[in-house]
Scaffold this motif. Structure first.
Motif, PDB file in Angstrom:
ATOM      1  N   UNK A 186       0.843  -1.185   0.000  1.00 16.16           N
ATOM      2  CA  UNK A 186       0.000   0.000   0.000  1.00 16.16           C
ATOM      3  C   UNK A 186       0.878   1.235   0.000  1.00 16.16           C
ATOM      4  N   UNK A 187       0.656   2.115  -0.967  1.00  9.23           N
ATOM      5  CA  UNK A 187       1.435   3.347  -1.073  1.00  9.23           C
ATOM      6  C   UNK A 187       0.504   4.540  -1.232  1.00  9.23           C
ATOM      7  N   UNK A 188       0.918   5.657  -0.681  1.00 15.34           N
ATOM      8  CA  UNK A 188       0.223   6.914  -0.940  1.00 15.34           C
ATOM      9  C   UNK A 188       0.591   7.398  -2.334  1.00 15.34           C
ATOM     10  N   UNK A 189      -0.043   8.464  -2.784  1.00 11.45           N
ATOM     11  CA  UNK A 189       0.328   9.022  -4.089  1.00 11.45           C
ATOM     12  C   UNK A 189       1.782   9.503  -4.066  1.00 11.45           C
ATOM     13  N   UNK A 190       2.187  10.086  -2.934  1.00 11.94           N
ATOM     14  CA  UNK A 190       3.572  10.536  -2.810  1.00 11.94           C
ATOM     15  C   UNK A 190       4.526   9.351  -2.834  1.00 11.94           C
ATOM     16  N   UNK A 191       4.131   8.255  -2.144  1.00 11.73           N
ATOM     17  CA  UNK A 191       4.963   7.057  -2.145  1.00 11.73           C
ATOM     18  C   UNK A 191       5.054   6.439  -3.529  1.00 11.73           C
ATOM     19  N   UNK A 192       3.950   6.468  -4.271  1.00 12.09           N
ATOM     20  CA  UNK A 192       3.941   5.956  -5.642  1.00 12.09           C
ATOM     21  C   UNK A 192       4.878   6.780  -6.516  1.00 12.09           C
ATOM     22  N   UNK A 193       4.839   8.113  -6.360  1.00 12.02           N
ATOM     23  CA  UNK A 193       5.736   8.991  -7.129  1.00 12.02           C
ATOM     24  C   UNK A 193       7.197   8.680  -6.812  1.00 12.02           C
ATOM     25  N   UNK A 194       7.490   8.463  -5.513  1.00 14.20           N
ATOM     26  CA  UNK A 194       8.867   8.167  -5.109  1.00 14.20           C
ATOM     27  C   UNK A 194       9.332   6.847  -5.700  1.00 14.20           C
ATOM     28  N   UNK A 200      13.011   4.872 -12.276  1.00 15.48           N
ATOM     29  CA  UNK A 200      13.716   5.633 -13.316  1.00 15.48           C
ATOM     30  C   UNK A 200      15.217   5.593 -13.103  1.00 15.48           C
ATOM     31  N   UNK A 201      15.650   5.651 -11.838  1.00 10.99           N
ATOM     32  CA  UNK A 201      17.080   5.554 -11.542  1.00 10.99           C
ATOM     33  C   UNK A 201      17.614   4.165 -11.905  1.00 10.99           C
ATOM     34  N   UNK A 202      16.803   3.130 -11.652  1.00  8.92           N
ATOM     35  CA  UNK A 202      17.208   1.773 -12.032  1.00  8.92           C
ATOM     36  C   UNK A 202      17.380   1.674 -13.551  1.00  8.92           C
ATOM     37  N   UNK A 203      16.443   2.283 -14.283  1.00  8.71           N
ATOM     38  CA  UNK A 203      16.546   2.269 -15.742  1.00  8.71           C
ATOM     39  C   UNK A 203      17.826   2.964 -16.204  1.00  8.71           C
ATOM     40  N   UNK A 204      18.153   4.084 -15.542  1.00  8.19           N
ATOM     41  CA  UNK A 204      19.372   4.804 -15.892  1.00  8.19           C
ATOM     42  C   UNK A 204      20.599   3.951 -15.618  1.00  8.19           C
ATOM     43  N   UNK A 205      20.610   3.245 -14.468  1.00  7.06           N
ATOM     44  CA  UNK A 205      21.739   2.377 -14.137  1.00  7.06           C
ATOM     45  C   UNK A 205      21.864   1.234 -15.134  1.00  7.06           C
ATOM     46  N   UNK A 206      20.722   0.714 -15.596  1.00  2.94           N
ATOM     47  CA  UNK A 206      20.751  -0.356 -16.598  1.00  2.94           C
ATOM     48  C   UNK A 206      21.437   0.127 -17.874  1.00  2.94           C
ATOM     49  N   UNK A 226      14.497  -6.382 -19.198  1.00  8.21           N
ATOM     50  CA  UNK A 226      14.014  -6.204 -17.840  1.00  8.21           C
ATOM     51  C   UNK A 226      12.724  -5.404 -17.897  1.00  8.21           C
ATOM     52  N   UNK A 227      11.733  -5.836 -17.170  1.00 10.63           N
ATOM     53  CA  UNK A 227      10.439  -5.167 -17.167  1.00 10.63           C
ATOM     54  C   UNK A 227      10.203  -4.538 -15.797  1.00 10.63           C
ATOM     55  N   UNK A 228      10.036  -3.230 -15.775  1.00 10.77           N
ATOM     56  CA  UNK A 228       9.716  -2.509 -14.548  1.00 10.77           C
ATOM     57  C   UNK A 228       8.358  -1.855 -14.747  1.00 10.77           C
ATOM     58  N   UNK A 229       7.431  -2.126 -13.874  1.00  6.99           N
ATOM     59  CA  UNK A 229       6.087  -1.575 -14.044  1.00  6.99           C
ATOM     60  C   UNK A 229       5.460  -1.304 -12.690  1.00  6.99           C
ATOM     61  N   UNK A 230       4.623  -0.293 -12.658  1.00  9.51           N
ATOM     62  CA  UNK A 230       3.879  -0.003 -11.433  1.00  9.51           C
ATOM     63  C   UNK A 230       2.523   0.577 -11.826  1.00  9.51           C
ATOM     64  N   UNK A 231       1.465   0.169 -11.138  1.00  6.40           N
ATOM     65  CA  UNK A 231       0.119   0.694 -11.375  1.00  6.40           C
ATOM     66  C   UNK A 231      -0.639   0.739 -10.057  1.00  6.40           C
TER      67      UNK A 231
END
Length: 247
Positions: A186-194, A200-206, A226-231
């Motif tokens: 369970x995440x807040x909207x702020x937690x989801x944004x974080x 995005x940082x993981x994608x940059x490191x990849x 690699x698949x990174x997804x969040x909804x």
């Protein structure tokens, strides 16, 4: 990205190209490696330190700025129509993915059933799309920015999504080269944004890891997806049991 961020990104590419690491930079500047990593991560560096690094790399500061400006002019995204032209031609799509991943002409010809004439024809199409420059001797120069991406929701992404749905998850993910993590909480909207920022940082490191290994022979590198997804999502079955929101 800020100009400082762009300049440091260009500097990191120069370091990788010459085979230097953060440990080398730390030694040049008389700092700890952790301090150097923090300096790049926070994008905070003095002009004196920047000039010292350029001196060790044997490049002028003006050259570094010019490299940064060249990188910023590179292609970051195709138009909808350009992507559609690639998605509609599977042979062109194959060659496009290969060159974006650093394949040479010989690598493509050796690994796939494409004649030299067929390979050249597809590369010329990519040159017209400004993805590459085809040089004498069939050498390929990529013209895409380090942050190049396929259009969100565009033809290429739709193609990948269809492929992933049909093929990608047909695996037990139990071999040494595979891993599947399913996270739920369970995440807040702020937690989801974080969390999205972390992704995005993981994608940059990849992408940085791909760049660091680009000097290895193609026979030592393997296609890795690699698949990174969040909804904010809940299975339809659970929705049937959900209470209506209180007013």
């Amino acid at each position: 990205m800020s100009q400082t961020g762009s300049l440091l990104a260009a500097l990191k590419r120069q370091l990788r190209a010459q085979g230097y690491t953060y440990a080398d930079v730390a030694q040049w500047l008389g700092l700890s490696e952790a301090s150097v990593k923090r300096m790049f991560a926070e994008r905070h560096i003095t002009l004196a330190r920047l000039e010292r690094i350029c001196e060790r790399l044997d490049i002028e500061f003006a050259e570094l700025v010019q490299t940064m400006q060249t990188d910023e002019r590179r292609l970051q995204e195709l138009t909808q129509a350009q992507e559609q032209s690639i998605a509609d031609d599977h042979e062109l799509f194959l060659v496009a993915v290969c060159v974006l991943n650093g394949y040479s002409f010989a690598d493509i010809h050796r690994q796939y059933r494409l004649s030299e004439a067929e390979c050249t024809r597809q590369l010329l199409k990519l040159e017209r799309l400004a993805l590459i420059e085809l040089l004498p001797g069939n050498r390929i120069r990529r013209r895409v920015a380090p942050n190049f991406r396929w259009r969100p929701g565009g033809p290429i992404q739709q193609f990948f999504q269809q492929y992933i749905a049909n093929e990608f998850f047909r695996s037990r993910f139990d071999s040494q080269s595979e891993k599947l993590l399913v996270l739920n909480g369970l995440l807040s909207r702020a937690g989801n944004d974080e969390w999205q920022q972390i992704m995005q940082r993981l994608a940059k490191e990849f992408h940085e890891l791909c760049e660091r290994e680009s000097a290895l022979p193609i026979t030592q590198r393997f296609g890795t997806t690699s698949v990174l997804a969040v909804r904010q999502w809940q299975h339809g079955l659970f929705k049937d049991y959900a209470r209506p929101p209180q007013k």
